[in-house]
Design an enzyme around this catalytic site. Sequence first.
Site, short mmCIF file in Angstrom:
data_model
loop_
_atom_site.label_atom_id
_atom_site.label_comp_id
_atom_site.label_asym_id
_atom_site.label_seq_id
_atom_site.Cartn_x
_atom_site.Cartn_y
_atom_site.Cartn_z
N GLY A 150 14.66 -32.06 25.75
CA GLY A 150 14.26 -33.05 26.74
C GLY A 150 15.18 -34.23 26.81
O GLY A 150 14.76 -35.37 26.97
N CYS A 151 16.46 -33.99 26.75
CA CYS A 151 17.48 -35.04 26.67
C CYS A 151 18.34 -35.01 27.93
O CYS A 151 18.49 -33.96 28.56
CB CYS A 151 18.33 -34.76 25.42
SG CYS A 151 19.78 -35.80 25.21
#
Length: 180
Positions: A34-35
């Site tokens: 989730g970056c």
Amino acid sequence: MGFYDLTVEQTNGEQLSMADFKGKVVMVVNTATGCGFTPHYKDIEEIYEKYHAQGFEVVDVPCNQFAGQTPGTDDEIHEFCQLHYNTQFPQMKKADVNGETAIELFKYLKSQKGFEGFGKGPAALAMSAMLKKIDKDYKNNPEIKWNFTKFIIDREGNVVARFEPTANMKKVSECVASLM
């Protein structure tokens, strides 16, 4: 102690020995699902597909130490990567790369190649500004700064390069190509 003396835990709980990679070029990378740098999975997979038959391997170590950007289980992380990036390289068990609980593999890699900066450009400036708030001395320690820090190991087990997440993936690919 050298690179080939180290192991990392696989998602099935078994240890993967870096000695299994003798004679190969290896990229060790801490990843997150989730970056903002998660699209690096696409580039890493392309490099893997291009050079795997020539002896290139990827050791993917998911890590949740940076803003909680890898909250899922090992199975969820693997499913995400397969679904979104069709990754074929193996993923290891989620682990810490900094601090007292850091795995030995990353302690060693950091001892061999310290932080040399984020380079230039908007992403580099943004990372520098963010890290100044987290660690005022970030420039002077070898700690992993964020997700998708990549270490390249040559066929003799030498750590030859460290690429911060802001590095151009073309330069990462060129480094790998130069070692093939």
